[in-house]
Design a protein around this motif. Structure first.
Motif, short mmCIF file in Angstrom:
data_model
loop_
_atom_site.label_atom_id
_atom_site.label_comp_id
_atom_site.label_asym_id
_atom_site.label_seq_id
_atom_site.Cartn_x
_atom_site.Cartn_y
_atom_site.Cartn_z
N ILE A 159 7.68 3.09 4.07
CA ILE A 159 6.95 1.80 4.06
C ILE A 159 5.80 2.21 3.28
O ILE A 159 5.08 1.36 2.36
CB ILE A 159 6.70 1.12 5.23
CG1 ILE A 159 7.91 0.61 5.72
CG2 ILE A 159 5.63 0.06 5.20
CD1 ILE A 159 7.76 -0.17 7.44
N LEU A 160 4.94 3.41 3.80
CA LEU A 160 3.70 3.68 3.27
C LEU A 160 3.97 4.23 1.74
O LEU A 160 3.23 4.07 0.96
CB LEU A 160 3.31 4.82 4.12
CG LEU A 160 2.28 4.36 5.23
CD1 LEU A 160 2.03 5.69 6.09
CD2 LEU A 160 1.26 3.37 4.84
N ALA A 161 5.26 4.86 1.52
CA ALA A 161 5.52 5.19 -0.05
C ALA A 161 5.50 4.06 -0.81
O ALA A 161 5.18 4.17 -1.77
CB ALA A 161 6.75 6.14 0.16
N GLY A 162 6.17 3.11 -0.29
CA GLY A 162 6.26 1.80 -1.11
C GLY A 162 4.54 1.07 -1.23
O GLY A 162 4.61 0.80 -2.33
N PHE A 163 3.82 1.22 -0.23
CA PHE A 163 2.52 0.74 -0.37
C PHE A 163 1.85 1.60 -1.62
O PHE A 163 1.08 1.27 -2.42
CB PHE A 163 1.57 1.14 0.92
CG PHE A 163 1.53 -0.11 1.96
CD1 PHE A 163 0.66 -1.15 1.97
CD2 PHE A 163 2.78 -0.25 2.70
CE1 PHE A 163 0.64 -1.93 2.59
CE2 PHE A 163 2.90 -1.26 3.77
CZ PHE A 163 1.89 -2.11 3.56
N ALA A 164 2.11 2.97 -1.63
CA ALA A 164 1.61 3.61 -2.69
C ALA A 164 2.19 3.14 -4.09
O ALA A 164 1.24 3.17 -5.00
CB ALA A 164 1.85 5.46 -2.56
N GLY A 165 3.50 2.96 -4.38
CA GLY A 165 4.00 2.37 -5.52
C GLY A 165 3.47 0.99 -5.71
O GLY A 165 3.07 0.96 -7.01
N GLN A 176 -3.11 9.91 5.18
CA GLN A 176 -2.89 10.09 3.91
C GLN A 176 -4.26 9.36 3.20
O GLN A 176 -4.27 9.34 1.90
CB GLN A 176 -1.67 9.37 3.40
CG GLN A 176 -0.46 9.53 4.21
CD GLN A 176 -0.11 10.89 3.82
OE1 GLN A 176 0.37 11.33 2.93
NE2 GLN A 176 0.24 11.69 5.03
N GLY A 177 -5.14 9.31 3.88
CA GLY A 177 -6.37 8.66 3.20
C GLY A 177 -6.45 7.16 3.11
O GLY A 177 -7.42 6.78 2.34
N HIS A 178 -5.39 6.58 3.65
CA HIS A 178 -5.43 5.01 3.46
C HIS A 178 -5.99 4.37 4.52
O HIS A 178 -5.37 4.65 5.68
CB HIS A 178 -3.98 4.72 3.24
CG HIS A 178 -3.20 5.43 2.27
ND1 HIS A 178 -3.68 5.92 1.16
CD2 HIS A 178 -1.67 5.79 2.19
CE1 HIS A 178 -2.96 6.49 0.39
NE2 HIS A 178 -1.87 6.47 1.10
N LEU A 179 -6.88 3.50 4.46
CA LEU A 179 -7.46 2.89 5.44
C LEU A 179 -7.44 1.41 5.62
O LEU A 179 -7.42 0.82 4.42
CB LEU A 179 -9.02 3.36 5.38
CG LEU A 179 -9.62 4.81 5.71
CD1 LEU A 179 -10.90 5.00 5.40
CD2 LEU A 179 -8.99 5.51 6.94
N PRO A 180 -7.53 0.80 6.48
CA PRO A 180 -7.23 -0.68 6.77
C PRO A 180 -8.69 -1.25 6.26
O PRO A 180 -9.79 -0.69 6.19
CB PRO A 180 -7.36 -0.98 8.15
CG PRO A 180 -7.69 0.27 8.75
CD PRO A 180 -7.48 1.36 7.89
N LYS A 181 -8.63 -2.41 5.68
CA LYS A 181 -9.92 -3.22 5.13
C LYS A 181 -9.57 -4.50 5.22
O LYS A 181 -8.89 -5.34 4.92
CB LYS A 181 -10.04 -2.96 3.62
CG LYS A 181 -11.03 -3.66 2.81
CD LYS A 181 -10.97 -3.00 1.28
CE LYS A 181 -12.12 -4.05 0.39
NZ LYS A 181 -11.98 -3.78 -1.04
N ALA A 182 -10.84 -5.34 5.82
CA ALA A 182 -10.90 -6.46 6.26
C ALA A 182 -11.29 -7.31 4.95
O ALA A 182 -12.33 -7.06 4.53
CB ALA A 182 -11.88 -6.89 7.21
N THR A 183 -10.43 -8.50 4.69
CA THR A 183 -10.76 -9.50 3.67
C THR A 183 -10.90 -10.64 4.23
O THR A 183 -10.43 -11.16 5.02
CB THR A 183 -10.01 -9.05 2.51
OG1 THR A 183 -8.58 -9.48 2.77
CG2 THR A 183 -9.75 -7.64 1.99
N GLU A 229 7.29 8.61 -5.50
CA GLU A 229 7.76 9.81 -5.12
C GLU A 229 6.87 10.94 -4.50
O GLU A 229 6.89 11.63 -3.53
CB GLU A 229 8.49 10.41 -6.41
CG GLU A 229 9.88 9.26 -6.63
CD GLU A 229 10.68 9.48 -5.62
OE1 GLU A 229 10.81 10.35 -4.92
OE2 GLU A 229 11.32 8.26 -5.69
N LYS A 230 5.54 10.94 -5.11
CA LYS A 230 4.66 11.91 -4.65
C LYS A 230 4.16 11.52 -3.18
O LYS A 230 4.06 12.39 -2.31
CB LYS A 230 3.51 11.93 -5.60
CG LYS A 230 3.64 12.99 -6.88
CD LYS A 230 2.27 12.71 -7.71
CE LYS A 230 2.65 13.67 -8.85
NZ LYS A 230 1.37 13.87 -9.64
N ALA A 231 3.94 10.38 -3.09
CA ALA A 231 3.68 9.85 -1.61
C ALA A 231 4.76 9.82 -0.74
O ALA A 231 4.26 10.45 0.37
CB ALA A 231 3.55 8.17 -1.40
#
Length: 430
Positions: free
Chosen positions: A258-264, A160-167, A76-78
């Motif tokens: 979708i990004l709120a879902g990522f945060a959850g 939102q401070g979320h960055l992609p990360k290669a794995t 919810e905060k996201a």
């Protein structure tokens, strides 16, 4: 329907289906609007149930209702942050058939190269999954739009401070301290399969052998142009994992949700990690406590065995003293006949007195690693609390002590008797 459904934690569509299964009439489309403006509406009566088992209606509610408060709060905060960001920075969402004005991030370069080189399968979908690449399964015609949606997703995530990360498994989105894996799929369009003449011939041949099933699939799948972002995490969490194009809402307009879902999902991963760490900590504490109790039981057992050995010597001493008292009361004319026995008993008593003397008891206890002082709890906790390896046998020994060197050497009963006999005989003669 929408308001009542919200009370039960389900959607209006789900509640409508439940009512239909139980033969419960529901308001027709526009019912409440007509009623508000005074138009005539039809209110259906509750019909009798055709089956008694339909009298009980169970609505378990949405699975997200069972999530922990911390996960729901993070989601919810996201969503609130994304809503405020959208209000302060309005972005025109591109239509699915038009290119986006968002610059394509460099992290998608590997994904573009990989999906462009991928060959479509027999259903028309190209798939790719490799290091640093977003897992995709889309038709070639949807590649440009798919890359555009991913670019918009990463651009909004960056705010939102979320960055992609290669794995090794692909390109993931780092939300806080957690990595959330995801991919993009094109939902297939189903159509009833039309058998070819060759398939019909094959079916006829199979029927001659007794096979009754058709040798072809019931449906054919083909690209539909409807894209979906699928989160590859927490499959049994109750969190929504698939966001796709709807009939009236394109995937591009769902990016904040979708990004709120990522945060959850990230909060759920963190919560599960904390729970696992807590379980591991409790397990370690329980194991350390078990080892401490095991060490304590081992110490108590060895202490008891040592005390039993001392008690055995005391019992033997009482027996020998009783016999010696009897022999000392013998008439003088018979003393010579029992003198050798008396000498042996005095020698045994001296030997027992030596065995149970404070010095020899202390040396024997330390030699057998029997400690009557409880160890420091803190040091025992650091050590893990246990005695491991070889346990020295519990016995009382006779010792030869070199005071100058501070060394005690065990000696056999024979050596000790041979050394002590002259003094005993001298004392007896005196």
């Amino acid at each position: 329907m929408t308001k009542v459904a919200a009370d039960y934690g389900v959607t209006g569509t789900a509640l409508k289906k439940t009512c239909d299964r139980h033969h419960i009439p529901t308001p027709e489309r526009g019912y409440w609007a007509k009623l508000e403006y005074g138009k005539r509406v039809k209110q259906a009566a509750l019909p009798p149930l055709p089956e008694p088992n339909l009298a009980l209606v169970r609505i378990s509610g949405g699975t997200e209702q069972h999530l922990s408060p911390s996960v729901r709060e993070a989601k919810e905060k996201a969503r609130d942050r994304l809503t405020k960001h959208a209000a302060a920075n309005p972005i025109s969402v591109s239509k699915p058939d038009l290119p986006s004005n968002t610059a394509e991030p460099s992290c998608l370069a590997a994904t573009r190269r990989a999906i462009t080189k991928a060959r479509p399968d027999h259903e028309g979908f190209a798939s790719v999954r490799s290091k640093g690449v977003v897992p995709l399964r889309i038709a070639p015609a949807s590649i440009e739009r798919g890359i555009s949606v991913l670019g918009q997703l990463f651009a909004l995530a960056e705010t939102q401070g979320h960055l992609p990360k290669a794995t090794e498994d692909g390109l993931v989105l780092a939300v806080g301290n957690e990595s959330v894996a995801f991919g993009m799929e094109e939902q297939p369009q189903k159509s009833l399969h039309q058998p070819t003449p060759q398939e019909l011939k094959q079916r006829d041949e199979r029927m001659r052998w007794g096979y009754t099933t058709d040798p072809w699939p019931k449906y054919d799948q083909s690209p539909s142009g409807r894209l979906a972002i699928v989160i590859h995490a927490n499959p049994y969490s109750g969190l929504r994992r698939t966001y796709s194009d709807g009939q009236t809402q394109a995937l591009e307009s769902k990016l904040p949700d979708i990004l709120a879902g990522f945060a959850g999902h990230a909060a759920f991963i963190s919560e599960r990690r904390r729970e696992k760490e807590e379980r591991d900590r409790r397990h370690r504490d329980a194991e350390a406590q078990r080892q401490r109790e095991e060490a304590y039981d081992s110490r108590e057992k060895r202490r008891t065995e040592f005390v039993d050995a001392v008690h055995e010597q005391l019992t033997n001493r009482d027996k020998l003293v009783a016999v010696l008292t009897h022999l000392e009361n013998i008439a003088p004319e018979h003393v010579d006949r029992v003198s050798a026995m008396t000498t042996w008993i005095r020698l045994r008593l001296k030997q027992i007195d030596a065995l149970i003397s404070p010095d020899f008891l202390d040396i024997s206890a330390r030699s057998a690693k029997v400690d009557f002082i409880e160890p420091d709890p803190e040091k025992e906790r650091e050590r893990g609390g246990g005695y491991f390896g070889y346990s020295h046998p519990i016995k009382l020994d006779l010792w030869t002590v070199d005071i100058e060197k501070g060394v005690a050497t065990s000696c056999s009963p024979l050596d000790w008797v041979n050394a002590a006999r002259p003094q005993i005989e001298k004392d007896q003669a005196g």
